[in-house]
Write an enzyme that holds these catalytic residues in place. Structure first.
Site, PDB file in Angstrom:
ATOM      1  N   LYS A  73       0.089  -0.752   1.879  1.00  0.00           N
ATOM      2  CA  LYS A  73       0.403  -2.002   1.192  1.00  0.00           C
ATOM      3  C   LYS A  73      -0.451  -2.064  -0.072  1.00  0.00           C
ATOM      4  O   LYS A  73      -1.608  -1.608  -0.066  1.00  0.00           O
ATOM      5  CB  LYS A  73       0.070  -3.148   2.155  1.00  0.00           C
ATOM      6  CG  LYS A  73       0.425  -4.550   1.738  1.00  0.00           C
ATOM      7  CD  LYS A  73       0.131  -5.511   2.916  1.00  0.00           C
ATOM      8  CE  LYS A  73       0.415  -6.955   2.605  1.00  0.00           C
ATOM      9  NZ  LYS A  73       0.191  -7.851   3.775  1.00  0.00           N
ATOM     10  N   SER A 150       4.012 -10.897   5.004  1.00  0.00           N
ATOM     11  CA  SER A 150       3.867 -10.452   3.635  1.00  0.00           C
ATOM     12  C   SER A 150       3.895  -8.931   3.470  1.00  0.00           C
ATOM     13  O   SER A 150       4.061  -8.453   2.342  1.00  0.00           O
ATOM     14  CB  SER A 150       2.555 -10.996   3.056  1.00  0.00           C
ATOM     15  OG  SER A 150       1.448 -10.402   3.710  1.00  0.00           O
ATOM     16  N   SER A 174       1.532 -11.337   9.204  1.00  0.00           N
ATOM     17  CA  SER A 174       2.159 -10.523   8.154  1.00  0.00           C
ATOM     18  C   SER A 174       2.500  -9.087   8.505  1.00  0.00           C
ATOM     19  O   SER A 174       3.239  -8.433   7.785  1.00  0.00           O
ATOM     20  CB  SER A 174       1.280 -10.497   6.918  1.00  0.00           C
ATOM     21  OG  SER A 174       1.555 -11.614   6.144  1.00  0.00           O
TER      22      SER A 174
END
Ligand code: GLN
Length: 486
Positions: A73, A150, A174
């Site tokens: 990420k 997310s 997330s």
């Protein structure tokens, strides 16, 4: 079937036997990444990944991550490579150091093939708020359904079968919510188990490094690799790291599993409820003891508000360093205040601004007692109730989300039980810092849905054991959208 689709142990065996090389694995992963249409990537590191993979010629027998391609990420600092957290305020920012997990994986010679999109600064859960736009769910080629966030890019890339594992971060859910929407495994270990050094902070008392895999055993292997005390993160635990994969091989005897009935009762999707109840019967058959427990509806309903106040307050304070001077582009202005105002006005999306307003409001001296401190007290109550249930039970077991991946823009009643309880309960694991794993349970109209197991602090080994049992029960493992032969 490509080697990339196998569990880590089998890819490793093939690498050691030289049936496949790191370069070939990397080329295949890059090919899949470039063919993908779900907007998973902040950047694909083609040149860097190929150059590194080419140097990996002598297999390291006792290093299972040797030559394995992976994704991170884009809120993990990567030395010399842009790290934006999908925010315009960090465009062009190149950290001077690697996050500890990135450094560990580099040392183990895993191959980073790209950085993935996120909801801006890891706030949000829709995969729509990053500066590169919407990230889509690979299970829906029409692009009507979200993958969630997310950690949207990592989840979508995993659900599309691009790499065997991907890093994410989890402050409220997330990793574990998008894992449910993507039919993959999402792990958030105990707070402090994995060093957070170099992960951009969102709300540090809730933040965790997490990750996605497609096999439970891979998840256990990764935890062993990533965990441990790190002098760069004073909150990292000194507790010894265990051989978690051993847990997968050993089924527990008569594990005690608490099902939170108030969460199951708030579901309206009959397919998910029936599949969940069916899996309970199968767990019981495998020797588990199922205890039906009510957590307390009022407490559950207060999770979201408590989470928003605490996380926004911490985020407002932590992200004060994003002032347009230390990092990222110059957006104009002459005085410090002016430079900051312009950078924050132009650099942040609406969602971030809203959250900073909430955070600042909760932290104002005159509001602290009624908002911030009250939320902290309520968090303590929620944690106490969670730990009370885990005194008599090894695990808490619940549906990970009330629905399959929602459609973009679908209206949901934010005051309904289904939303307040079934859509937000995963934050329990963040409030209490407990290890929590989402894994797939089934499919509805071609879209996946999952369940979540949460265990006691630092009891990850047991948690992997029950997850391995569950993986056998569902028979869903190693799946991804569009997998050959499906
Ligand atoms: N969806 C939650 C939020 O909106 C969780 C985000 C996270 O875990 N990073 O903040």
């Amino acid at each position: 079937m490509h080697y990339l689709d196998l569990p880590l142990k089998e890819i490793h065996a093939a690498l050691v036997a030289k049936k496949v090389t790191p370069l070939e694995l990397t080329q295949e992963a890059l090919k899949r990444a470039k063919q993908n249409k779900d907007n998973c990537f902040e950047m694909i590191l083609e040149e860097e990944a190929l150059a590194f993979a080419e140097t990996l010629t002598e297999p390291e027998e006792d290093n299972i991550l040797w030559g394995i391609p992976y994704l991170a990420k884009d809120n993990f600092s990567t030395k010399g490579l842009p790290t934006t957290a999908s925010s315009n305020i960090l465009n062009g920012y190149k950290p001077l150091f690697d996050a500890t997990v990135i450094a560990i994986l580099k040392e183990k010679k895993a191959v980073l093939i790209g950085k993935t999109t996120l909801d801006e600064l890891a706030m949000g859960g829709t995969g729509t708020t990053g500066h590169l736009g919407i990230t889509y769910n690979p299970y829906d080629p029409k692009h009507e359904h979200m993958i969630g966030g997310s950690s949207c890019g990592s989840a979508a890339a995993m659900a599309a079968g691009i790499v065997p594992f991907a890093l994410g971060s989890d402050t409220g859910d997330s990793v574990r919510k998008p894992a449910s929407y993507g039919g993959i495994i999402g792990v958030k270990p105990t707070w402090g188990r994995i060093s957070r050094y170099g992960l951009f902070p969102f709300a540090p008392s809730l933040d965790h490094v997490g990750y996605f895999t497609r096999y439970v055993e891979d998840a256990a292997i990764l935890l062993e690799a990533l965990s441990g005390r790190d002098v760069m993160d004073s909150t990292s635990s000194v507790k010894p790291v265990e051989d978690y994969a051993e847990g997968c091989a050993k089924p527990l005897e008569g594990p005690r599993i608490a099902v939170l009935d108030d969460i199951v009762e708030s579901l309206t999707d009959a397919t998910i409820r029936d599949a969940f109840n069916d899996s309970l019967a199968k767990l019981e058959k495998s020797g588990a003891v199922i205890n039906h427990v009510h957590f307390g509806k009022e407490l559950l309903e207060s999770i979201y508000a408590t989470y928003i106040v605490i996380s926004c307050a911490e985020a407002t304070s932590n992200d004060a360093n994003l002032d347009g001077i230390k990092f990222g582009p110059f957006y104009g202005g002459k005085t410090y205040q002016d430079v900051m105002a312009q950078a924050r006005t132009k650099g942040f999306s609406e969602l971030i601004k809203r959250r900073f307003v909430i955070g600042s409001f909760a932290l104002m001296r005159e509001n602290q007692d009624v908002l911030f401190l009250r939320a902290q007290k309520n968090r303590a109550k929620i944690v106490e109730r969670t730990n009370e249930i885990l005194k008599d039970n090894d695990f808490i077991f619940v549906p990970a989300a009330p629905t399959v991946a929602p459609k973009f823009g679908a209206a949901s009643d934010k005051l309904s039980d289904e939303y307040l309880i079934a859509d937000n309960h995963l934050a329990l694991g963040n409030f209490a810092g407990l290890p929590s794993i989402t894994l797939p349970l089934g499919y509805e109209d071609g879209l996946p849905f999952g369940v979540n197991f949460m265990g006691r602090a630092f009891e990850e080994k047991k948690l992997f054991s029950i997850c391995a049992t569950f993986e056998k029960i569902t028979g869903i493992c190693g799946e991804y959208a569009g997998k050959e032969g499906k």
